[in-house]
Design a protein around this motif. Structure first.
Motif, PDB file in Angstrom:
ATOM      1  N   ARG A 159      -1.882   2.630   5.204  1.00 37.36           N
ATOM      2  CA  ARG A 159      -3.179   2.452   4.559  1.00 37.36           C
ATOM      3  C   ARG A 159      -3.273   3.269   3.277  1.00 37.36           C
ATOM      4  O   ARG A 159      -3.792   2.809   2.260  1.00 37.36           O
ATOM      5  N   GLY A 162      -1.021   1.594   0.683  1.00 40.14           N
ATOM      6  CA  GLY A 162      -1.301   0.193   0.405  1.00 40.14           C
ATOM      7  C   GLY A 162      -0.127  -0.725   0.641  1.00 40.14           C
ATOM      8  O   GLY A 162       0.058  -1.707  -0.086  1.00 40.14           O
ATOM      9  N   ARG A 233      -7.217   2.724  -4.195  1.00 42.04           N
ATOM     10  CA  ARG A 233      -7.262   2.449  -2.753  1.00 42.04           C
ATOM     11  C   ARG A 233      -6.014   1.651  -2.460  1.00 42.04           C
ATOM     12  O   ARG A 233      -5.918   0.477  -2.816  1.00 42.04           O
ATOM     13  N   LEU A 238      -9.648   1.268  -8.301  1.00 46.04           N
ATOM     14  CA  LEU A 238     -11.080   1.071  -8.124  1.00 46.04           C
ATOM     15  C   LEU A 238     -11.870   1.466  -9.361  1.00 46.04           C
ATOM     16  O   LEU A 238     -12.956   0.955  -9.601  1.00 46.04           O
ATOM     17  N   ARG A 306      -5.757   9.104  -4.599  1.00 43.53           N
ATOM     18  CA  ARG A 306      -6.019   8.240  -3.450  1.00 43.53           C
ATOM     19  C   ARG A 306      -6.767   9.067  -2.413  1.00 43.53           C
ATOM     20  O   ARG A 306      -6.433  10.227  -2.184  1.00 43.53           O
ATOM     21  N   ALA A 308      -7.506   9.255   1.510  1.00 40.22           N
ATOM     22  CA  ALA A 308      -7.016   8.730   2.788  1.00 40.22           C
ATOM     23  C   ALA A 308      -7.823   9.336   3.919  1.00 40.22           C
ATOM     24  O   ALA A 308      -8.081  10.541   3.941  1.00 40.22           O
ATOM     25  N   LEU A 315     -14.359  -0.624   2.078  1.00 41.42           N
ATOM     26  CA  LEU A 315     -14.340  -0.400   0.644  1.00 41.42           C
ATOM     27  C   LEU A 315     -15.708   0.030   0.134  1.00 41.42           C
ATOM     28  O   LEU A 315     -15.815   0.914  -0.718  1.00 41.42           O
ATOM     29  N   LEU A 318     -16.524   3.729  -0.159  1.00 43.91           N
ATOM     30  CA  LEU A 318     -15.900   4.547  -1.184  1.00 43.91           C
ATOM     31  C   LEU A 318     -16.627   4.457  -2.510  1.00 43.91           C
ATOM     32  O   LEU A 318     -16.326   5.213  -3.433  1.00 43.91           O
TER      33      LEU A 318
END
Length: 322
Positions: A159, A162, A233, A238, A306, A308, A315, A318
């Motif tokens: 995750r 990605g 992400r 983003l 990133r 985590a 999403l 965030l």
């Protein structure tokens, strides 16, 4: 004359003590001497296949990180088999048993654990120097798997990066092989001071959180982070500076605070692991923990971030409220 068993124990003691001083050849010889027993443990729990191979590779890196924890060098074989057994059982549970993090424990003690030993040992400098020789796509999974406390399972790493879990497995396998080669290649080189770098990073993390709580996060980012910084992400971008500042300011305004619990720092990759403290009237506002995975530019400024979490986060969670 000594019997064969006594001679083997004496050799184990000599090799273990040499490995504890940072001798990679001695550690390699130890692993080779006990490989059959280690593999037998892996096969007895997992059966033949990729999982047993993964556990054997994990065990080699764990041995490198934790060799200073061996109290009885004559029993190093049993210690190595225990590492394999714990790793195999953890794999079946879908979890990784992590070593305790280190914050500011600089004084040696008979009770020190493997991370404390590694912090004050040249071995840590050596490992980080070797990690810097890997490509970023191989470095990130290895650092998360072996040096963090909360982003360690294949699913969590997948995750964060990605990519599919299968890609994480293949990158870890290739990364371990290349790290072994890099360790051998850099054994006689000068190494950076990883302990000082880690201490400086912990100070920087606390300064960053203090700046955020006082409303000066944007100013600190302007001073210390790359102007082209990106929030990612997985592989998706983003946003940049504006999104990061708005998101942090919004969380602080809502009463959310973060507390540093662990930090690892290289020249090109830094990880800050945080506990998240939500406001009493909204305990579910944010997940309970977050790791900041920061890729640095040549000047040491953050150019990619990133975030985590131990569990997947939608999403929308965030992004700041509009």
């Amino acid at each position: 004359m000594r019997d064969a068993g006594e001679a083997a124990r004496v050799e184990d003691v000599m090799l273990t003590r040499a490995a504890q001083t940072g001798d990679i050849a001695a550690l390699g010889t130890l692993l080779e001497r006990h490989r059959a027993g280690m593999r037998a443990v892996a096969l007895s729990i997992l059966g033949p296949g990729a999982d047993a191979d993964d556990v054997m590779q994990d065990a080699a890196l764990t041995a490198l990180r934790r060799i200073g924890d061996v109290r009885d060098p004559a029993a190093v074989g049993a210690w190595l088999r225990m590492i394999v057994r714990n790793a195999a059982r953890s794999l079946l549970r879908g979890a990784v048993v992590a070593a305790p993090p280190v914050d500011e424990l600089h004084l040696p003690s008979p009770e020190d654990g493997p991370e404390q030993w590694l912090e004050r040992s040249a071995a840590r400098d050596w490992v980080w120097e070797a990690l810097e020789n890997l490509s970023p796509v191989l470095r990130m999974p290895l650092v998360l798997r072996h040096f963090t406390t909360g982003v360690t399972t294949y699913e969590q790493i997948a995750r964060a990066c990605g990519v599919p879990v299968g890609t994480v497995r293949s990158r870890l396998s290739l990364g371990r092989a290349k790290l072994a080669a890099a360790l051998a290649a850099t054994a006689d080189s000068a190494h950076g001071d990883a302990e000082k770098r880690g201490s400086a990073s912990r100070v920087e993390a606390r300064e960053t959180l203090a700046a955020a709580e006082s409303g000066h996060f944007g100013r600190l980012m302007t001073e210390r982070w790359s102007p082209e910084v990106s929030l990612l992400r997985g592989l998706d971008r983003l946003g940049g500076w504006d999104l990061l500042v708005r998101s942090m300011d919004k969380d602080v305004e809502d009463g959310v605070r973060q507390r540093l619990v662990h930090a690892v720092a290289g020249r090109s990759l830094t990880v800050w692991e945080m506990d998240i403290i939500n406001p009493p009237d909204d305990p579910g506002h944010c997940p309970s923990a977050v790791a900041w995975l920061m890729t640095l530019d040549e000047a040491g400024r953050v150019r990619q971030l990133r975030l985590a979490h131990p569990r997947p986060v939608p999403l929308v969670d965030l992004l700041p409220a509009v």
